[in-house]
Design an enzyme around this catalytic site. Structure first.
Site, short mmCIF file in Angstrom:
data_model
loop_
_atom_site.label_atom_id
_atom_site.label_comp_id
_atom_site.label_asym_id
_atom_site.label_seq_id
_atom_site.Cartn_x
_atom_site.Cartn_y
_atom_site.Cartn_z
N LYS A 78 -31.03 38.07 19.78
CA LYS A 78 -30.49 39.21 19.02
C LYS A 78 -30.44 40.41 19.93
CE LYS A 78 -29.20 40.17 14.76
NZ LYS A 78 -28.67 39.27 13.71
N GLY A 90 -21.58 39.87 15.67
CA GLY A 90 -21.80 41.09 14.90
C GLY A 90 -23.06 41.05 14.07
N ASP A 91 -23.43 42.21 13.54
CA ASP A 91 -24.50 42.39 12.56
C ASP A 91 -24.24 43.78 11.98
OD1 ASP A 91 -27.26 41.00 11.73
OD2 ASP A 91 -27.67 43.14 11.88
#
Ligand code: NDP
Ligand code: 2IT
Length: 437
Positions: A118, A157-158
């Protein structure tokens, strides 16, 4: 946990994520002492690599801004690091580590060959011009490019990172490396993106909850649904729930929530959020019978049958969970990552509410990212129906894995334990096979 807390001071979200997994897998460790001897859990909680870097850029006024960038490459036992990038002012190492840690197990559950990672930044895209977002993304990639690659680490994405940001990031990666590869997912359809990726997390969430409802002898028809957030996950969870006959009555953003007892008009929401990048309160301008209320945390006071928290971590606390239970909620599906506190999960599970944990329920996004990688490798594109069928099959398989693992370790019906155990075992077996590396 004493060691985790001492070695990672102040990273409260990371502590919370590790504690939940450690508790769930303790019966596995008892049954399989070779895992403890191989120090599997101790190895899993230490990222393989952490990169932190300066992201300088120039804003529209000509002033220099400095943000902090992160990429935590957590675990590559079953495939290249895979996971999103979050751009939000609250981002610090503890948030990226909790997300990266959860991603390892989530990705294992997808049945696709992807490890966990992440990244992100404390950059706030809100109120920035397109040019400023581009300047930031290019500077971010100026450092990130040397750590990623289609067989090494594939970001996506996030929160705060959607199609626009992925486009700018991809363009800069291509420029710096002189290669056109599937190094990011969530790309535009014109340049290697996959159909269904935009919808995948929300759709996948609803597919997973469908299985859970089915086990209670229910379907979505006529159910009252509250969805928090109004971003990518919330919008497409709403769309699929509506297609299946549910009535979605509330959505939110960080300024407050809207309630529309006639059912949310999703076209209006998509115009405000996807086209105008506006605020959810503007919904009532188009639909005056609806109501806007401040304090997004209070969205859980709206009585509903199904709650789909799809905004951010720890948005359902113990008090909110009690209100949901008192109002008769039958199912909660986590669209966001870690949206329920441990106390809230206990309240919901003790009350017999069907509870779908994030690692399993929101895995449809990353699973479809893996399908995008697959298409990129083949230099082929599948149709919408093909990808959607695969997504449905994957969500169903995740549900089956959770049920089976919980059953095997004496926690029948506990999908939190099931998701943690099934994900953990797959990664653990791969790590053992690969030796101490
Ligand atoms: P978006 O940026 O598209 O939308 C986020 C939404 O949540 C916005 O409505 C935002 O409101 C709200 N929100 C975000 N942070 C906060 C906060 N601190 N307090 C209150 N509201 C907040 O993000 P996504 O929809 O992509 O992500 C939502 C959740 O789903 C996150 O937890 C993410 O990690 C998770 N997720 C996303 C996946 C994906 O594929 N995108 C896959 C799996 C999980 P505002 O605009 O006011 O900030
Ligand atoms: O939390 C998540 O699973 C995501 N933000 C999606 C990650 C991805 O690589 O698609």
């Amino acid at each position: 946990m004493g060691i985790v807390n001492a070695r990672n001071p102040g990273e409260t979200e990371f502590h919370q994520a590790v504690k939940e997994v450690a508790e769930s897998v303790s019966p596995v460790m008892e049954k399989r002492p070779q895992l403890a001897r191989a120090r599997i859990l101790e190895r899993m909680i230490e990222p393989e690599r952490t990169v932190m870097f300066r992201v300088p850029w120039v804003d529209d006024k000509g002033e220099v801004q400095v943000n902090r960038g992160f990429r935590v490459e957590f675990n590559s036992a079953i495939g290249p690091y895979k996971g999103g990038l979050r751009f939000h002012p609250s981002v610090y190492l503890g948030i990226i580590k909790f997300l990266g840690f959860e991603q390892v197990f989530k990705n294992a559950l997808t049945t696709m060959p992807i490890g966990g990672g992440k990244g992100g930044s404390d950059f706030n895209p809100k109120g920035k011009s397109d040019v400023e977002v581009m300047q930031f993304c290019q500077s971010f990639m100026n450092e990130l490019f040397r750590h990623i690659g289609p067989d090494t680490d594939v970001p996506a994405g996030d929160i705060g990172v959607g199609a626009r940001e992925i486009g700018y990031l991809f363009g800069q990666y291509k420029k710096l490396t002189n290669t056109f590869t599937g190094v990011l997912t969530g790309k535009g359809l014109e340049y290697g993106g996959s159909l269904v990726r935009t919808q995948a997390t929300g759709y996948g969430l609803v597919y997973y909850v469908t299985r859970m409802l089915d086990d209670r002898g229910k379907d979505w028809n006529g159910l009252r649904v509250v969805v928090s957030g109004s971003g990518n996950v919330a919008i497409y969870a709403t769309q699929k729930a509506q297609q299946l006959g549910a009535k979605v009555i509330a959505l939110s953003d960080s300024n407050g929530y809207i309630v529309d007892e006639k059912g949310i008009n999703l076209e209006t929401v998509r115009r405000i959020k996807e086209v105008e990048r506006g605020r959810i309160c503007q919904y009532v301008d188009a639909h005056p019978h609806a109501e806007f209320r401040e304090r997004w945390q209070d969205i859980w006071t709206v009585p509903c049958d199904v709650a789909l928290p799809s905004a951010t971590q720890n948005e359902i606390d113990e008090a909110s969970a009690k209100v949901l239970v008192n109002n008769g909620v039958i199912a909660v599906g986590e669209g966001a990552n870690m949206p329920s506190t441990p106390e809230a999960i206990n309240v919901l599970q003790d009350a017999g509410v069907s509870f779908a944990p994030a690692k399993a329920a929101n895995a449809g996004g990353v699973a479809t990212s893996a399908l995008e990688m697959c298409q990129n490798s083949m230099r082929l594109n599948w149709t919408f129906e093909e990808v959607d069928t695969r997504l449905k099959r994957i969500m169903s398989s995740i549900y089956d894995q959770c049920i089976a693992a919980a059953q095997e370790y004496g926690m029948g019906g506990n999908l939190v334990a099931g998701a943690n155990i099934a994900g953990f075992l797959k990664v653990a077996e791969a790590m053992i096979a690969q030796g101490v590396v």
